[in-house]
Design an enzyme around this catalytic site. Structure first.
Site, short mmCIF file in Angstrom:
data_model
loop_
_atom_site.label_atom_id
_atom_site.label_comp_id
_atom_site.label_asym_id
_atom_site.label_seq_id
_atom_site.Cartn_x
_atom_site.Cartn_y
_atom_site.Cartn_z
N ASP A 159 0.81 -1.22 0.00
CA ASP A 159 0.00 0.00 0.00
C ASP A 159 0.85 1.27 0.00
O ASP A 159 2.00 1.28 0.40
CB ASP A 159 -0.96 0.01 1.19
CG ASP A 159 -0.27 -0.22 2.53
OD1 ASP A 159 0.75 -0.94 2.57
OD2 ASP A 159 -0.73 0.33 3.55
N GLU A 193 -0.53 -2.11 5.27
CA GLU A 193 0.39 -1.97 6.40
C GLU A 193 0.25 -0.62 7.07
O GLU A 193 0.50 -0.48 8.27
CB GLU A 193 1.84 -2.16 5.92
CG GLU A 193 2.87 -2.27 7.03
CD GLU A 193 3.26 -0.94 7.65
OE1 GLU A 193 3.47 -0.88 8.88
OE2 GLU A 193 3.36 0.07 6.92
#
Length: 400
Positions: free
Chosen positions: A92, A150
């Site tokens: 991400d 994350e």
């Protein structure tokens, strides 16, 4: 240097240019936490091309690939061991507007790979290809975890663990790396034991009675209450916490939309609490909530407080970490491998480290001659792409 080291170096060198292209594509097309749909499809396309089996859509946008060892020289006991090693890369990006001007600048407005997850994903892809090429030499099978989310609670790691990513086959140890702009490219860093902190978010909404700045006695001054809170809560760290426990309480958002002569009714405060002891973490969060309510009530206001429970502390298994650190010394040379201090930053890899032996290490990406000096979460963050080759070598080395 032994035969495996030479093979790893050769494969990483051959793949380097291709992995640079993958990294640049991912950097141009960043996606926020739990929205990594195009990233997922891009990774799957590469895995299909290399005939690596995988399952996608885990925890929404996660992928788990699996490389079965075909090593004919394993002992009967090794053959009967159905466990595997896992390697993890996060996918991400962050809600940051990129300010770099290179050709691979982000094409998605307001979104940027400012924490290097494009690097981590690309390295894991390259490692997958190397391991696939060397599967007849693998000492054990390998699970490759491409993880979403994350950067955002509750952490993609926790969601993937809940979907049994550490089972079937059972993972016996796990490794991950993270870009480190403080360290020159070509170098790596390790820390045995406690390394990173837990991370919880605090949201406070204060309600007072607004009014004219010239008549504060006719108001319930929410700014004064908020200021008192921010300063008073520090006693929890300075006077209630055992000094041997790393701990920090910081507030980075204080919103009070009044004016020079207007006391506002509402104040919004946001902060973070971090530590490396779970018992103290639980106690401190209770103290924070109780103290906020008591102070606000004592000063005549009202309050809503929300504490968003984040990641636990990250601990590196000493045996697993020393094993890879020693390999890195043999591969790169002792002068390129460093011991790291503890950090009160946080990482959701900690969820894995709470379950099984884990090693989370740092990859140098800095190059001052090229102007690559900015830290993570900075709009000008970038890497020396030689780090991609080093990263592939280290992650592959972890398996051997």
């Amino acid at each position: 240097m032994n035969e495996i080291h030479e093979l790893i170096k050769q494969k990483a060198k051959e793949l380097h240019a291709e992995i640079i292209e993958h990294r640049r594509y991912l950097h141009q097309h960043p996606e926020l936490s739990y929205q990594e749909f195009e990233t997922m499809e891009y990774v799957c396309k590469q895995l299909e091309k290399w005939n690596i089996p995988f399952t996608k859509g885990i925890a929404g946008t996660g992928i788990v690939a699996f490389i079965q060892t075909e090593n004919q020289n394993l002992s009967e006991l090794e053959r009967q061991d159905n466990s595997c090693i896992a390697l993890r890369g996060d996918m991400d990006a962050l809600p940051i507007q990129e300010e770099n001007e290179h050709d691979y600048k982000s094409k998605n407005d307001g979104i940027m790979h400012a924490c290097g997850h494009d690097v981590h994903t690309s390295i894991l892809l390259g490692t997958a290809k190397i391991l696939q090429d060397l599967k007849d030499k693998l000492p054990q099978s390998v699970k490759l975890i491409f993880q979403p989310g994350e950067e955002k609670n509750p952490g993609g790691a926790s969601l993937m663990i809940a979907e049994n990513v550490l089972e079937n086959p059972k993972v016996k140890e796990i490794y991950a790396l993270h870009v480190f702009p403080d360290m020159p490219v070509g170098e790596v860093g390790f820390k045995e034991g406690l390394y990173m902190a837990s991370c919880d978010e605090i949201y406070i909404h204060l309600k007072g009675k607004g009014g004219h700045g010239a008549t504060p006695h006719q108001t319930t001054d929410s700014i004064f209450i908020g200021s008192t809170l921010v300063t008073s809560l520090q006693n929890i760290v300075s006077r209630r916490c055992d000094p041997k426990i790393p701990c920090v309480l910081s507030f980075g958002h204080f919103e009070a939309l009044g004016a020079t002569n207007i006391i506002p009714s509402n104040v919004y405060i946001k902060g973070t609490f971090r530590t490396m002891n779970e018992a103290w973490r639980k106690e401190a969060l209770e103290l924070i909530e109780n103290q906020v309510k008591q102070i606000v009530a004592g000063l005549g206001g009202e309050v809503e407080i929300e504490i968003s429970k984040g990641y636990p502390f990250l601990t590196n298994d000493p045996v697993t970490t020393k094993k890879l650190s020693d390999k890195a010394i043999g591969f790169l040379g002792a002068e390129k491998v460093h011991d790291l201090p503890i950090r009160l930053t946080a990482e959701d890899f900690s969820f894995y480290s709470q379950k099984i032996p884990a090693c989370f290490f740092r990859l140098g990406v800095r190059n001052e001659e090229k102007g690559i000096v900015h830290g993570v979460h900075n709009s000008k963050f970038d890497i020396d792409e030689d780090a991609l080759r080093i990263g592939m070598e280290m992650m592959t080395l972890a398996v051997f």
